[in-house]
Design an enzyme around this catalytic site. Structure first.
Site, mmCIF file in Angstrom:
data_model
loop_
_atom_site.group_PDB
_atom_site.id
_atom_site.type_symbol
_atom_site.label_atom_id
_atom_site.label_comp_id
_atom_site.label_asym_id
_atom_site.label_seq_id
_atom_site.Cartn_x
_atom_site.Cartn_y
_atom_site.Cartn_z
ATOM 1 N N SER A 259 0.833 -1.367 -0.028
ATOM 2 C CA SER A 259 -0.033 -0.079 0.039
ATOM 3 C C SER A 259 0.830 1.209 -0.023
ATOM 4 C CB SER A 259 -0.848 -0.063 1.192
ATOM 5 O OG SER A 259 -0.237 -0.338 2.304
ATOM 6 N N SER A 261 1.753 3.751 1.781
ATOM 7 C CA SER A 261 2.507 3.971 3.048
ATOM 8 C C SER A 261 3.836 3.401 3.067
ATOM 9 C CB SER A 261 1.563 4.021 4.285
ATOM 10 O OG SER A 261 1.374 2.508 4.560
ATOM 11 N N THR A 337 -5.534 -0.913 2.425
ATOM 12 C CA THR A 337 -4.789 -2.032 3.077
ATOM 13 C C THR A 337 -5.717 -2.840 3.378
ATOM 14 O OG1 THR A 337 -3.215 -0.448 3.664
ATOM 15 C CG2 THR A 337 -3.262 -2.412 5.067
ATOM 16 N N HIS A 508 30.903 -45.956 37.351
ATOM 17 C CA HIS A 508 30.984 -47.297 37.804
ATOM 18 C C HIS A 508 30.699 -48.365 36.633
ATOM 19 C CE1 HIS A 508 26.375 -47.186 38.092
ATOM 20 N NE2 HIS A 508 26.748 -48.790 37.971
ATOM 21 N N ASP A 558 29.424 -39.914 40.205
ATOM 22 C CA ASP A 558 29.222 -41.235 39.466
ATOM 23 C C ASP A 558 29.016 -40.837 37.861
ATOM 24 O OD1 ASP A 558 27.403 -44.392 39.311
ATOM 25 O OD2 ASP A 558 29.448 -43.977 38.580
ATOM 26 N N SER A 681 22.368 -48.894 34.283
ATOM 27 C CA SER A 681 23.144 -47.823 34.869
ATOM 28 C C SER A 681 23.916 -47.048 33.685
ATOM 29 C CB SER A 681 24.193 -48.419 35.561
ATOM 30 O OG SER A 681 23.573 -49.122 36.826
#
Length: 751
Positions: A259, A261, A337, A508, A558, A681
């Site tokens: 537009s 602007s 717009t 471990h 660990d 583990s």
């Protein structure tokens, strides 16, 4: 929130860098337009005047427009002036003190926050008022953390109703005079201990986001969605080459406002923004379809979605060439717009896609990204066609709400933030609204986006497939570790891929005399038997450290790293898990650089008194996910005390056995947890915020091995598991020495 399979992406980019208004007129006088303490400039045709001030100040009127011979807004007796930028009043802070007291806070003013006795502090203890009218850091909160959800706090400038935070309890927010609320006006405490929606912010007329903020927030979410699309595409496309099968999985709609602007040079910059956005997306291994629209009063399609999918226009380079060839003057004299009409056109295209292939449509994720000042002068309210899009996608089914995401970029001198707030999504602590000062800052936002060429290594991404056809993608970071001892026996552990070079596991898992040649790492069918260069236990791990205290085996620190002989090549089946206190995880949690602190990670990931977490096991020769609750607050003490019931332990103080460097799970309260077995583990204890997996602990040891006789065992009252906490300062320091070392593969950036 988990995504459904076969993602598509619908994106709407409506670029309105400046307020779009009535046709220009040269009949307005240029007298009495000055501003006290600042400057003004007229547009080329004299129809628009803009005011500006020096750094740290804002104009009381930003823009005036000539309409039928009169300036709007009309000049008043008191001419416009430049005033000092202020930040929202922080005195809504509850259960604590904010100092120093001041009726107003200007740029560079600093505030400090502390809690009353009995309250726990979260957020930023010190905040600075910034040039963009926003406070640095994150909202300070003093909470008791005794309810199901943590205290959601009260952002600066806001007031809150609601002070009970159990399941289904609500809090509502409003902003003070002359401030606009952006975010969720109402939030609900959910079953998972998180609040619905997004934390609200109070914006003044002069408040802006920086390009860095916008880039971080937008690209983090965009990358997640494109990565998930990529995982299901199975294509081998790279760079800027985009190939699309009929009915492809990624649909992108882009609409550009031209537009009057918008000046011609700004229009050219806007086209560059579109090309930059497309370029960033094209770095992913995805197959996008495009529709590009240019609109003012009317809507013009550079290429339609149907044409693109049918093969008539799916050469992206030619489409970008068409965009280049569309000149500013091509729009003609119809210069209104009509944002609503642009939405309607896109809604029509979405409806056509629904009718063409309903099955694909139901598996589609739709993302709407709007760049706008939020003000339209014709066509009605944009909210009406936006609601139509919502109805098309969500179809009154709450389970489909995550299929639609609406982002809004507001830009220019006269952003209507209140209207824009109604056009965006409020969900999942993501930010869906960005307010920028200019088209230049929009361009900078996209220029700042992380190079998606490296996106394949993004941490924590996974896909929870229902059909089991791509099982590995549910846990692409998982490592199975085997150690062959001198006597021929084999010991098994789990681990997690944290960079292309390192596996994270438990110390471990290794014994004196173990050598790298006897360690086998399995991280997927394509990379079985990966060679190991070395294993590195934490320097303070000492199994016999407290033997004289009645603790025959002591598992503090660990943690160990396995360095692979060569970096692995990341892919859909092989990705790292996220670990806390790294910049990479800040991206996964969608935290800005200012918010991205280790403390903030802990707040986000570990805020509840029982944290929903999980780990992986293959105890039945099949990988399965097990679920636990990490006990904190009032639940932790009983969990720790049960450590004294482990076989062989005679120590009187449970705190000597389980220090703060451990996380604790197991037992039957408040629910019955799954239990870890010996072969588990070293595996990751992880949480799933949003659609990323973040490791928070390493499975270390337990009170009792319940799996010896029953691999399907769950916890008893006293059976507990203890996990090495990745939030431990000494654990983080150890990890940083290796994972943050650029000479040892692709490093992580530790906070």
């Amino acid at each position: 929130m988990e995504r459904e399979p076969w993602l598509n992406l619908f994106m709407l980019a409506i670029l309105c860098p400046l307020i779009a208004g009535a046709p220009s007129s040269n009949l307005c006088s240029d007298e009495n337009l000055s501003i006290s303490g600042g400057n003004f400039s007229l547009s080329k045709d004299g129809s628009l005047v803009r005011y500006s001030c020096s750094e740290g100040y804002y104009p009381t009127i930003k823009i005036r427009r000539c309409n039928k011979g009169r300036w709007t807004p009309l000049p008043k007796k008191k001419r416009p002036e430049c005033k000092k930028i202020t930040c929202p009043d922080p005195r809504g802070f509850e259960n604590g003190e904010v100092y120093p007291y001041s009726p107003k806070h200007f740029v560079n003013d600093t505030t400090h926050y502390s809690c009353h006795s009995g309250y726990t502090f979260r957020g930023s203890g010190t905040r600075v008022c910034q040039l963009n009218g926003k406070w640095s850091g994150s909202t300070p909160i003093c909470g008791r953390n005794s309810d199901h959800c943590p205290d959601p706090g009260t952002p600066a400038g806001a007031t809150r109703t609601g002070h009970i935070f159990n399941i289904d309890d609500k809090v509502t927010y409003s902003c003070g005079s002359a401030l606009t609320l952006i975010g969720s006006k109402e939030r609900v405490c959910q079953d998972d201990g998180q609040w619905s929606g997004t934390e609200p912010e109070c914006y003044a007329d002069f408040t802006y986001d920086t390009p860095e903020e916008a880039s971080e927030g937008f690209s983090s979410s965009l990358k997640s969605n494109l990565e998930l699309s990529q995982q299901h595409e199975g294509t081998d496309q790279y760079g800027k080459k985009i190939q699309v099968d009929k009915g492809g999985k990624l649909d992108i709609y882009i609409a550009l406002d031209v537009s009057d602007s918008i000046e011609e040079d700004e229009f050219e910059k806007a086209k560059e923004v579109i090309k930059t956005l497309i370029e960033k997306i094209s770095y992913y291994e995805v197959s996008p379809n495009y529709e590009i629209l240019i609109f003012a009063t009317d809507v013009h399609r550079i290429v339609s979605m149907r044409d693109f999918k049918s093969g008539q226009g799916n050469n992206l380079l030619k489409i970008l060439e068409k965009l280049d060839n569309y000149k500013y003057e091509n729009k003609g004299d119809r210069s209104g717009t009509n944002i609503a009409q642009a939405y309607r056109k896109i809604s029509e295209s979405i409806q056509i896609e629904q009718m063409t292939n309903k099955e694909d449509f139901m598996k589609t994720q739709h993302i709407v990204i709007m760049f706008s000042d939020g003000q339209a002068n014709m066509g009605g309210s944009p909210k009406i066609p936006v609601d139509q899009i919502k109805n098309l996608v969500i179809q009154n089914n709450p389970a489909r709400e995550d299929k639609l995401e609406l982002y809004v970029f507001g830009m220019g001198d006269d952003v209507n933030a209140e209207d824009i707030n109604d056009l965006k999504t409020d969900r999942g602590n993501e930010k869906f609204f960005f307010k920028l000062q200019s088209i230049e800052e929009l361009k900078e936002t996209f220029d700042n986006m992380i190079d998606e060429g490296t996106s394949v290594s993004l941490c924590g991404l996974y896909r929870d497939y229902d059909d089991g056809s791509a099982e590995r993608r549910q846990y692409p970071w998982l490592a199975k570790i085997s150690v062959t001892r001198n006597n021929g026996k084999i010991s098994n552990c789990m681990g997690s891929l944290v960079t292309s070079t390192f596996i994270l596991t438990a110390a471990h898992c290794f014994k004196f005399g173990d050598i790298p040649e006897k360690i086998t790492v399995d991280i997927g069918s394509n990379v079985r038997g990966t060679k190991v260069k070395q294993y590195i236990p934490h320097p303070r791990y000492n199994l016999k450290a407290k033997e004289k205290m009645g603790i025959p085996e002591y598992y503090e620190f660990d943690v160990a790293l396995i360095q692979l002989d060569k970096p692995v090549i990341m892919g859909l089946d092989l990705r790292p898990i996220c670990i806390p206190c790294t910049k990479e995880t800040s991206g996964a949690l969608r935290l800005s650089d200012r918010e991205g602190t280790c403390r903030k990670h802990q707040d986000v990931l570990m805020s509840a008194e029982t944290v929903n977490a999980a780990f992986m096991t293959d105890r039945k020769k099949k990988i399965e996910q097990k679920f636990i609750k990490i006990k904190q607050g009032k639940w932790r003490d009983a969990c720790v005390q049960d450590a004294k019931k482990a076989k062989g332990i005679t120590a009187e103080k449970a705190e000597d056995i389980v220090t703060n460097n451990f996380l604790c799970s197991g037992g039957t309260e408040p629910t019955r947890d799954d239990i870890a077995c010996k072969g588990d583990s070293g595996g990751a204890s992880f949480v799933v915020p949003g659609n990323r997996m973040v490791q928070v602990g390493i499975i270390s040891w337990g009170v009792e091995d319940l799996c010896a006789n029953d691999p399907r065992a769950s916890s008893k009252d006293h059976s507990r598991d203890y996990h090495t906490s990745l939030f431990s300062g000494e654990v983080r320091s150890f990890l940083k020495d290796y994972l943050g070392n650029g000479t040892l593969g692709t490093p992580l950036t530790f906070l």
